[in-house]
Motif scaffolding. Sequence first.
Motif, PDB file in Angstrom:
ATOM      1  N   PHE A  95      30.516  37.672  33.619  1.00 33.97           N
ATOM      2  CA  PHE A  95      30.969  36.555  33.099  1.00 33.97           C
ATOM      3  C   PHE A  95      32.112  36.674  32.442  1.00 33.97           C
ATOM      4  O   PHE A  95      33.169  35.886  32.967  1.00 33.97           O
ATOM      5  CB  PHE A  95      30.036  35.941  32.118  1.00 33.97           C
ATOM      6  N   MET A  96      32.553  37.599  31.903  1.00 30.36           N
ATOM      7  CA  MET A  96      33.768  37.989  31.093  1.00 30.36           C
ATOM      8  C   MET A  96      34.754  38.218  32.192  1.00 30.36           C
ATOM      9  O   MET A  96      36.013  37.718  32.281  1.00 30.36           O
ATOM     10  CB  MET A  96      33.884  39.114  30.073  1.00 30.36           C
ATOM     11  N   GLN A  97      34.391  39.101  33.310  1.00 32.87           N
ATOM     12  CA  GLN A  97      35.758  39.452  34.141  1.00 32.87           C
ATOM     13  C   GLN A  97      35.685  38.224  35.237  1.00 32.87           C
ATOM     14  O   GLN A  97      36.943  37.911  35.645  1.00 32.87           O
ATOM     15  CB  GLN A  97      34.893  40.582  35.207  1.00 32.87           C
ATOM     16  N   ALA A  98      34.829  37.374  35.285  1.00 34.85           N
ATOM     17  CA  ALA A  98      35.075  36.049  36.139  1.00 34.85           C
ATOM     18  C   ALA A  98      35.890  35.025  35.254  1.00 34.85           C
ATOM     19  O   ALA A  98      36.930  34.536  35.858  1.00 34.85           O
ATOM     20  CB  ALA A  98      33.622  35.404  36.516  1.00 34.85           C
ATOM     21  N   GLN A  99      35.915  35.119  34.208  1.00 36.67           N
ATOM     22  CA  GLN A  99      36.518  34.341  33.395  1.00 36.67           C
ATOM     23  C   GLN A  99      38.168  34.828  33.350  1.00 36.67           C
ATOM     24  O   GLN A  99      39.155  34.113  33.443  1.00 36.67           O
ATOM     25  CB  GLN A  99      36.158  34.210  31.950  1.00 36.67           C
ATOM     26  N   GLU A 100      38.221  36.087  33.306  1.00 34.67           N
ATOM     27  CA  GLU A 100      39.635  36.725  33.124  1.00 34.67           C
ATOM     28  C   GLU A 100      40.373  36.581  34.641  1.00 34.67           C
ATOM     29  O   GLU A 100      41.586  36.417  34.654  1.00 34.67           O
ATOM     30  CB  GLU A 100      39.419  38.396  32.871  1.00 34.67           C
ATOM     31  N   ASP A 104      34.816  31.569  40.034  1.00 35.56           N
ATOM     32  CA  ASP A 104      33.714  30.555  39.760  1.00 35.56           C
ATOM     33  C   ASP A 104      32.619  31.426  38.794  1.00 35.56           C
ATOM     34  O   ASP A 104      32.148  32.570  39.286  1.00 35.56           O
ATOM     35  CB  ASP A 104      32.956  30.054  41.114  1.00 35.56           C
ATOM     36  N   THR A 105      32.168  30.753  37.899  1.00 37.75           N
ATOM     37  CA  THR A 105      30.982  31.707  37.179  1.00 37.75           C
ATOM     38  C   THR A 105      29.497  30.894  37.273  1.00 37.75           C
ATOM     39  O   THR A 105      28.673  31.219  36.611  1.00 37.75           O
ATOM     40  CB  THR A 105      31.408  31.485  35.628  1.00 37.75           C
ATOM     41  N   SER A 106      29.557  29.910  38.088  1.00 39.82           N
ATOM     42  CA  SER A 106      28.216  29.257  38.305  1.00 39.82           C
ATOM     43  C   SER A 106      26.990  30.000  38.479  1.00 39.82           C
ATOM     44  O   SER A 106      25.819  29.830  37.927  1.00 39.82           O
ATOM     45  CB  SER A 106      28.443  27.874  38.842  1.00 39.82           C
ATOM     46  N   SER A 107      26.980  30.824  39.246  1.00 40.17           N
ATOM     47  CA  SER A 107      25.875  31.886  39.903  1.00 40.17           C
ATOM     48  C   SER A 107      25.618  32.576  38.879  1.00 40.17           C
ATOM     49  O   SER A 107      24.339  32.962  38.391  1.00 40.17           O
ATOM     50  CB  SER A 107      26.385  32.530  41.096  1.00 40.17           C
ATOM     51  N   ILE A 108      26.696  33.052  37.964  1.00 40.14           N
ATOM     52  CA  ILE A 108      26.416  33.957  36.883  1.00 40.14           C
ATOM     53  C   ILE A 108      25.611  33.181  35.685  1.00 40.14           C
ATOM     54  O   ILE A 108      24.665  33.654  35.172  1.00 40.14           O
ATOM     55  CB  ILE A 108      27.787  34.495  36.128  1.00 40.14           C
TER      56      ILE A 108
END
Lengths: 136, 232
Positions: A95-100, A104-108
Amino acid sequence: MNSRILYTTDEGTVAVLIPTDECGLTVEEIAAKDVPTGKEYKIVDMSELSNDRTFRDAWVLGDKITVDIPKAKVITKNKLREKRKPLLEAQDILFMQAQESDTDTSSIVTEKQRLRDITNQVDTMTTVDELKGATV
Amino acid sequence: MAIKINADTSSGLKLISDTSGVIEFQTAGTTRAGVNSTGLTGNGSQLTGIAVTTSASDLVSGTLPMARLSGTLPVLNGSALTALVASNIASGTLPMARLSGTLPALNGSALTNLPAAAKLSTASGSAPSYSARAWVSFNGTGTPSIKASGNVSSITDNGTGDYTINFATAMPDANFAAAGTAKSSDTAGTRMASINLIANATATATGYVRINIQYDNSGTRDANPVTLAVFR
């Protein structure tokens, strides 16, 4: 010695006393010595005991040893939580890597919610086999 | 027949002669002594003051009375003496050379003044040795069972990873030390098993010690083997 001495502990669980051969005492003498004073006990052959200890802390002593389902549910949930912990930690990193990377973080988020709800499956289970089938 | 020399009480000396080669000495017609071809004959009981020169080797029968034996044994070789009774040995000290180098099979329960062993003979240095007062190795998984033990009457499987080791003979007090190991059943080998005294007042008593087993900081776990030694 193949005999086992069973009694219910103060905590409500089943104690299984395993006698030694080397002490020279009979199983009855060992029961008189090692079972807490005042506890009722029964002597059985070890073949009467299950070697499945999945719900060992939920055993209840009656005519024979049975599994207390509410206690077994608690045990199952705790095991699921233990297995879930590293999976949630891994999703947190993703999640943090996706935000960085602004991806898209929806699957996480979906997977994290699935893991948070993983213990809900236990609530509707009513048998030992169902509980043993609970997975993350 | 014999030549007879008789001191007769009425006629004085009377002689009877023949060719027998035997001579008898008589008083009043009764033979008191004589000489034949082999030597003196007759009853010698009245003889006194006679120097005996007969060899002892001539004694061929009968039993010497105790009064004729000296109270002190002569200096003889006693190697042929048999049926000697050891209980008659009343004084003196057997020299070490007469004792066997191997102790006989005797009951040593009455031995006293035995020196206390400060340490095991195999231990080097001067630090004392303290042996385990109880020990056990058991399988805490499946249907728990005891592999081997010493001074343990039983173990109690109280629940997952929770065991009480009951001593066959109690410790002198509850201030004993317990040391043990437990093998994790985590086949990945990433979690180590620790063995702990349970965290309440009933962890130790003179008759038992209660332990639990954890993997890392997780809850209690069964393990195989679990080993424990108790020192006091």
